[in-house]
Design an enzyme around this catalytic site. Structure first.
Site: not given
Length: 847
Positions: A101, A243-244, A246-247, A279-280, A283, A302
């Site tokens: 991304e 930061g991270a 979400e794959n 958060h991830e 997603h 987001e």
């Protein structure tokens, strides 16, 4: 179907796509690709000759005609071992990892690389088993075996049954250690959880696992959303721009947001890690199962997911404290962004580099828009609308309009009459800038009537814009407490009045609590006098509003001090209110008391005025801290003694006590208390990272022997732990008393500094940007130094450079001398051959 063959100097990629043509007249198929060595192309198993396609630096164009359905096989090579962009497939500390991304997949193979093209992936990886014992990809593992022809090689196949866009593709290979756990969903499905780190850090992964389980349970309870695969993998990577990420089923995290316990992480870091893990995970539905049609819709996933993670943290801990934290971030980052040249709408109309739009506007302001929608609809109707949206667009790519129209469908189906027009609410996504609201009041004591007059305005491209729908929560009080319940007023016109009748017919009108819980992301001002604000500070029952009043008063004090105007009487009355709150702290959450005592951030103070003199603001802020410390010192000493027994409580207990200790130390060291300096020094040696960093932060801005000793102790203890040593680099760089340029240059050349790690770069140069006297040196040397460093970084990592250049974004709001010197630094940057990412930001700043 993707196949990766891992060699020691390159990776061979075979990409087989089944393509359905929706335009039979199309003469070309255009695929995106960058830094790829093309080997062969086969169309329906027939190898194409070189005159059948054109390749350039950014794309592959294949000539038609094409059948309705055809297969395309492209064999190519990439070099992840020399890829410093941290996009696509790249090497990091012996690992091969991905970041796709927004447009990183085109560095892996030729592909349309658009978020609205969803495919089911089967991925085969063949790699040396000794060098890459861990091989992870999206979905479920369906094969893992040694190569029958070469026992040194291992083949693994992963299959993801859910259609996904290319930006959610992930691949990780290397020598990793794992901690396993499991989670049983409400429907009884058992999910395997695995967190992967290097050998030394795997023992610090329990907090991440615990956070993930909390997020899974919360999403089931609040939104009835369950996880949909057999396993959930998380990998910690040091070299990571985000930061991270979400794959699908394979989240990749910056290691700082995974490796954690109370000896390594502060209380705020532990809460942040819990929030980012959530958060991830969230997603998985708001971003993965339902993704965005194009990058203009980025906030659709987001902003919505930030709102969900904020709600999760508020439910687990303290709603009021979380609200204060989120508004602080919004005001210090997003409001600043909105007031400068990089201001943009939540749904932007155009972009050159999408990487530049991963901003606080997309995330935090986007979340505030969702929160307003929840406020306007009510929680129950909002959750019903969100569930319908996820059901309707499951497995599809959606737009912001699709999202809002889903709520409209529910409203129409239930025949609900709303007090606002949902179509007009969409304007929040389209307009750049922060709305401003002015409120005037008239009190009629004879009739007991309060009239409030509201005026809203927003500047877009130097033109006045159409009014927005602004929800305003309000409540009225007298000296004895509330006289009305909380109500909601909707400001949907440029000017609108609210008349409140049947109030007590007292000579003094009621105290007005407005925008409770920050019910809209606006800058608002009222004609209420400062003495009435002080009374409201005493009686308001909304903790956020109580904090808001305090912040308003303190900003005024600091701005006045920067102009050599001190209202001693008003400051003393305010400090007396703080004394009372400290003395009666048992009535409150101690974390709230700590937030109340924190001074506003310098960016927020700067945003309150024009023709900013940053050094004067910095000095005024420092002097006001010292003034408060002197007058509150008896209460602070009593506070420290009283809360000391709770400092050793395990997170999340004892957080308020530790935060109050940090503030007390910071203030009391400013007035030269040697015993507190010694206490702060001893804390650096403790097993609590919260107290250790509290001690360092208290000592850092002052000149004393304890400071140097504390930094040396911290360095020796954590020199082999990069994620913690970044804090040491940041403290050194931000110290206003250092010979700054020599210090910064020595830090950048330090043998423990990692120039490829974005966290390390941000620690040093971000620390320097916060070093107000040196960064804002009157001769412009600080600005020029920063420009030179950005040029060097841009050559290796364009994303990090483009984000760093935003330290200059507020330059047109400064006084003339600083404007001139920053403009000189921007000219230095402008003369360089910069990446498209950084060039876009520079061009915006020049205009």
């Amino acid at each position: 179907n993707l196949e990766f063959r891992i060699n020691s100097k390159f990776v061979e990629v075979i990409n087989i796509m089944k393509i359905h043509s929706i335009d039979n007249a199309a003469k070309h198929l255009v695929l995106k690709g960058r830094d790829i060595e093309l080997i062969t192309i086969k169309l329906d198993n027939v190898q194409l000759k070189k005159n059948a396609y054109i390749v350039d630096d950014n794309q592959l164009k294949i000539n038609g005609p094409f059948k309705n359905n055809f297969s395309l096989e492209i064999k190519s090579r990439i070099d992840p071992f020399n890829n410093t962009s941290l996009e696509g497939l790249y090497s990091s500390s012996g690992l091969l990892t991905t970041q796709c991304e927004a447009e990183g997949f085109r560095r892996i193979c030729y592909h349309p690389d658009r978020p609205d093209i969803l495919s089911r992936y089967v991925v085969k990886i063949t790699a040396p088993k000794e060098r890459y014992p861990t091989i992870l990809c999206n979905g479920n593992l369906i094969l893992d075996r040694l190569d029958p022809k070469d026992s040194r090689m291992r083949t693994v196949i992963w299959q993801d049954p859910h259609p996904k866009p290319s930006y959610l593709f992930a691949l990780v290979l290397g020598k990793l250690y794992e901690q396993k756990s499991s989670y049983t969903t409400k429907s009884g499905k058992n999910i395997l959880i695995r967190v992967h780190t290097n050998e030394n850090d795997i023992k610090y992964s329990s907090h991440a696992i615990s956070s993930l389980k909390k997020a899974m349970a919360w999403d089931e309870q609040i939104y009835a959303l369950e996880y949909d695969l057999e396993q959930y993998n998380i990998v910690a990577v040091r070299h990571f721009n985000m930061g991270a990420m979400e794959n699908k089923s394979l989240n990749i995290f910056n290691s700082k947001l995974i490796i954690a316990d109370e000896t390594l992480s502060t209380d705020s870091e532990l809460e942040k890690i819990e929030s980012v893990i959530a958060h991830e995970y969230f997603h998985n539905w708001t971003g993965n199962r339902v993704t965005c049609r194009d990058w203009f819709q980025l906030s659709l996933k987001e902003g919505l997911t930030v709102f969900r993670d904020q709600s999760f943290t508020a439910d687990l801990h303290s709603f009021s404290v979380k609200r204060i934290q989120d508004v602080l971030s919004l005001r210090n980052i997003q409001f600043k962004e909105d007031s400068g040249p990089t201001s943009h709408a939540v749904k932007p109309l155009k972009y050159n580099s999408i990487d530049n739009f991963y901003t606080s506007t997309i995330y935090e302001k986007g979340a505030e828009i969702i929160r307003m929608l929840e406020t306007l609809l009510g929680k129950e109707l909002f959750r019903e609308g969100l569930k319908f949206y996820l059901y309707k667009f499951d497995g599809k790519a959606a737009t912001t309009e699709d999202f809002l129209d889903s709520f409209l469908e529910i409203i129409n189906h239930k025949k609900i009459k709303t007090s606002f027009k949902l179509d007009e609410f969409k304007a929040w996504y389209e307009k750049a800038g922060t709305p401003k609201v002015k409120i005037k009041h008239v009190w009629n004591s004879k009739k007991g009537i309060l009239e409030l007059s509201f005026t809203q305005s927003i500047q877009t491209n130097n033109k006045r814009s159409e009014p927005l729908i602004i929800p305003i929560k309000f409540k009225l009080f007298d000296k004895n407490g509330m006289i009305t319940g909380e109500n909601l007023f909707i400001l949907d016109k440029e000017k609108k009045k609210l008349c409140i009748k049947n109030l007590p017919k007292t000579k003094k009108g009621p105290y007005i609590s407005l925008f409770r819980d920050f019910s809209a992301p606006v800058i608002w001002n009222t004609d209420v006098c400062d003495l009435d604000l002080l009374e409201l500070l005493k009686v308001d029952d909304n903790l956020f509003s109580k904090w808001e009043v305090s912040q308003r008063l303190v900003k005024k004090f600091i701005i006045n001090r920067s102009k050599n105007l001190i209202d001693s009487k008003l400051e003393d009355l305010y400090i007396s209110s703080l004394k009372l709150i400290i003395e009666k702290r048992e009535k409150y959450d101690l974390r709230f008391v700590a937030k109340l005592l924190e001074l506003p951030g310098l960016p927020e103070i700067e945003a309150s005025q024009k023709n900013i003199d940053p050094i004067s603001i910095y000095n005024a802020n420092s002097n006001f801290q010292a003034a408060i410390a002197k007058k509150l010192s008896p209460q602070l000493y009593e506070l420290l003694a009283n809360i000391k027994p709770s400092l050793s409580l395990n997170w999340p207990n004892g957080v308020g006590e530790r935060e109050l200790t940090a503030i007390a130390w910071k203030w009391l060291t400013k007035i030269g208390d040697v015993s507190i300096c010694t206490e702060a020094l001893n804390a650096v040696k403790s097993d609590s990272m919260s107290l250790s960093k509290a001690g360092l932060n208290a000592l850092n801005p002052i000149i004393c022997a304890q400071r140097e000793e504390a930094l040396e102790i911290f360095y020796q203890r954590w020199k082999d732990k990069p994620i913690i040593l970044d804090s040491w680099f940041n403290l050194q760089a931000s110290n206003p008393n250092n010979n700054s340029f020599n210090t910064i240059e020595s830090l950048l050349k330090h043998h423990r500094f990692d120039p490829l790690a974005p966290n390390a770069i941000r620690a040093v140069l971000g620390g320097f940007a916060n070093n107000m006297p040196n960064f804002h040196a009157i001769d412009g040397s600080g600005y020029n130094f920063m420009a030179e460093q950005i040029i060097l970084i841009d050559q290796k990592n364009a994303i990090t450079a483009s984000r760093l250049v935003k330290v200059f974004s507020n330059w047109k709001n400064y006084i003339q001398i600083h404007q001139e010197k920053i403009n000189d630094a921007l000219k230095i940057l402008d003369r360089q051959n910069l990446s498209s990412n950084t060039r876009e930001i520079i061009n915006l700043m020049k205009n």
